[in-house]
Design a protein around this motif. Structure first.
Motif, PDB file in Angstrom:
ATOM      1  N   TYR A 318     -18.893 -43.995 119.903  1.00  0.00           N
ATOM      2  CA  TYR A 318     -19.745 -43.305 118.928  1.00  0.00           C
ATOM      3  C   TYR A 318     -19.889 -41.825 119.258  1.00  0.00           C
ATOM      4  N   GLN A 420     -31.757 -37.548 111.558  1.00  0.00           N
ATOM      5  CA  GLN A 420     -30.408 -37.957 111.134  1.00  0.00           C
ATOM      6  C   GLN A 420     -29.395 -36.838 111.390  1.00  0.00           C
ATOM      7  N   PHE A 423     -29.016 -36.196 115.431  1.00  0.00           N
ATOM      8  CA  PHE A 423     -28.548 -37.329 116.242  1.00  0.00           C
ATOM      9  C   PHE A 423     -27.354 -38.037 115.590  1.00  0.00           C
ATOM     10  N   ALA A 424     -26.681 -37.298 114.703  1.00  0.00           N
ATOM     11  CA  ALA A 424     -25.516 -37.882 114.042  1.00  0.00           C
ATOM     12  C   ALA A 424     -24.453 -38.222 115.086  1.00  0.00           C
ATOM     13  N   ALA A 425     -23.776 -39.350 114.862  1.00  0.00           N
ATOM     14  CA  ALA A 425     -22.674 -39.745 115.740  1.00  0.00           C
ATOM     15  C   ALA A 425     -21.390 -39.112 115.221  1.00  0.00           C
ATOM     16  N   SER A 430     -22.477 -44.623 111.727  1.00  0.00           N
ATOM     17  CA  SER A 430     -23.812 -44.303 111.222  1.00  0.00           C
ATOM     18  C   SER A 430     -24.734 -43.925 112.383  1.00  0.00           C
ATOM     19  N   THR A 431     -25.696 -43.067 112.068  1.00  0.00           N
ATOM     20  CA  THR A 431     -26.670 -42.664 113.086  1.00  0.00           C
ATOM     21  C   THR A 431     -27.459 -43.892 113.539  1.00  0.00           C
ATOM     22  N   GLU A 432     -27.701 -44.795 112.587  1.00  0.00           N
ATOM     23  CA  GLU A 432     -28.490 -45.980 112.949  1.00  0.00           C
ATOM     24  C   GLU A 432     -27.748 -46.837 113.983  1.00  0.00           C
ATOM     25  N   ARG A 434     -25.717 -45.781 116.182  1.00  0.00           N
ATOM     26  CA  ARG A 434     -25.819 -45.073 117.463  1.00  0.00           C
ATOM     27  C   ARG A 434     -27.195 -45.317 118.084  1.00  0.00           C
ATOM     28  N   GLN A 435     -28.220 -45.235 117.224  1.00  0.00           N
ATOM     29  CA  GLN A 435     -29.589 -45.527 117.662  1.00  0.00           C
ATOM     30  C   GLN A 435     -29.651 -46.929 118.280  1.00  0.00           C
TER      31      GLN A 435
END
Ligand code: SF4
Ligand code: FE
Length: 492
Positions: A318, A420, A423-425, A430-432, A434-435
């Motif tokens: 990611y 968003q 912290f974008a991958a 998706s950022t989510e 990665r989260q």
């Protein structure tokens, strides 16, 4: 009765009157409590996977007592192959839950107490083995989960049980009646105690003649009169109680569980007693149970390690660094360490041999070597996982921030949009996601799951020194000296 489904298992817990306390309060509906439920789900997986044809060979076995098909978690191992299957089953469960799935302590207690009671009866003409076989048949036929309870509070570690200022520091008999015994004391950090239908209590150390009242082993229902449990907290545990924050939990579905189990004048009928004053056998039960549980860690922790390695690889992907040779090398090292643990789990199983009672026991030296490695390698694996993940796994804003509509920017951008953006991958991820992977790693490395993957790797099934004592006893240094003398031409 046939094998229980996961749903039936969960429903069966509701029928118990288990007394559970947490945060200074009695928890009535503990089955659905957000902090406890993930650990219930974990044990439920031991039932769910046993229903799947794909896993039937690993998850089920034929009972040596009844010939019935049973869950392997209630099985008496009949061969070295059975011991290997046990380890493979535990790796599978670790992979599916990334947690401690708790049911192994009962399985390890069954196998230790089965062989030990045979040898106690052989010496004393007691009937503990028959008692135990009857109890285990009941467990197998009803597909029950049983907690194997060993670790006493121990008070002053320099003193034997009988010499403690407070006799309750080790579980002991306070009254002997014609129909049974009354026991007092407690067991600490009991894995899966709340989720279990029954408990098997065992001594925690070798004992001397003066400790007769403390040399006691027995089975009792988890909701027996006088028995209660106080839930152990875990790092970041209250995240599970926050509404709408499941991503922040890291592993929202599964988790481990430990509790203090208190016996306050609990009556145990004669038929459930497996040791009662035969002090010289306390050490045998401890050694065998610990040996089986040290083998277990060569399966369960490896399965969890597989998920940690996968998560670290995803974090690298990611972030767009998965092709970096340094990252690849770290993943190789993590895999090497994890598979070394598995080698030990399999090896101590392959070298297993039958006990006098007929069930199979692991090679004790190799099982202790296995666990000794487990006290180290998962720490190195999580260190490398943290290295690959980067600091974001502990500095990222909350799920609520990522979802917030509150405008904060000059152009009216919300907190969520800012999170968003920054912290974008890499593109296409998706950022989510990665989260999710960062929070999962946080959970494994230092959150609630670190109880199972780190500290339990250190202290579960005995602290490192306990294995070193066994390794020194089993290592046969005298024999090795003879080998050296012989090769070096040294005459006696
Ligand atoms: Fe099973 Fe491992 Fe948990 Fe022990 S630590 S109960 S072996 S999953
Ligand atoms: Fe454990």
């Amino acid at each position: 009765m046939a094998l229980m489904t996961a749903k039936e298992y969960i429903e069966s817990l509701r029928k118990l009157h288990t007394r559970v306390y947490m945060f200074g309060e009695k928890i009535e509906n503990w089955v659905d409590h957000p902090m406890i439920r993930p650990s219930v789900n974990c044990v439920a997986m031991t039932y769910a996977l046993a229903q799947e044809p794909e896993y039937e060979d690993l998850m089920t076995a034929t009972s040596s007592l009844t010939g019935h098909k049973i869950n392997r978690f209630t099985h008496l191992h009949q061969s070295a192959e059975d011991l290997v299957k046990k380890v493979k089953m535990q790796r599978l469960l670790g992979q599916k839950t990334a947690s401690c799935f708790q049911r192994c302590v009962g399985m390890d207690a069954f196998n230790a107490v089965y062989s030990s009671t045979y040898e106690i009866d052989e010496k004393y003409g007691t009937h503990y083995h028959e008692n135990f076989k009857k109890f285990l048949t009941f467990v197998q036929d009803n597909d029950l989960t049983v907690d194997g309870a060993m670790t006493d509070p121990k008070g002053d570690r320099s003193k034997a049980p009988h010499a403690q200022a407070d006799p309750d520091m080790y579980v002991h008999v306070v009254e002997r009646r014609p129909d049974g015994i009354v026991v007092c004391g407690a067991k600490c950090h009991q894995t899966g105690s709340i989720n279990s239908h029954w408990h098997i209590f065992m001594p925690t150390i070798a004992m001397g003649p003066e400790d007769a009242d403390w040399a006691v082993s027995f089975a009792c229902p988890s909701d027996a009169d006088g028995l209660y449990m106080i839930y152990g907290r875990q790092s970041c545990d209250t995240r599970k109680m926050e509404q709408g924050c499941l991503i922040d939990v890291g592993n929202a579905k599964f988790g481990g569980q430990e509790a203090l189990v208190v016996l306050d004048h609990v009556f145990i009928p004669n038929e459930y007693i497996f040791l009662n004053g035969e002090t010289e056998f306390a050490g045998m039960i401890v050694e065998r149970f610990a040996g089986y549980h040290r083998q277990s860690y060569g399966g369960c922790k490896v399965g969890v390690g597989d998920v940690v390695i996968g998560a670290a690889a995803l974090a690298a992907e990611y972030n767009g660094v998965e092709k970096a040779s340094a990252v690849k090398d770290k993943l190789i090292e993590m895999t090497h360490l994890n598979e070394t643990l598995y080698c030990c789990g399999v090896a101590c199983s392959c070298e297993g041999c039958p006990t006098k009672a007929g069930n199979y026991q692991i090679d004790l030296l190799l099982a202790n070597v296995c666990k000794q490695n487990v006290t180290r390698f998962p720490y190195e694996i999580v260190r490398l996982a943290e290295d690959i993940a980067g600091g974001l796994m502990v500095t990222m804003p909350s799920q609520k921030d990522f979802q917030s509509d509150l405008p904060v920017g000059r152009e009216g951008e919300t907190i969520g949009q800012i999170c968003q953006k920054y912290f974008a991958a890499r593109e296409g991820v998706s950022t989510e996601d990665r989260q999710r992977i960062m929070r999962f790693l946080e959970n494994m490395c230092l959150g609630a799951a670190a109880v199972g993957y780190r500290t339990e790797s250190m202290h579960g099934a005995g602290s490192p020194q306990a294995q070193r004592i066994m390794i020194s006893r089993q290592g046969n240094i005298q024999g090795k000296k003879q080998l050296a003398k012989s090769v070096a031409g040294i005459k006696e």
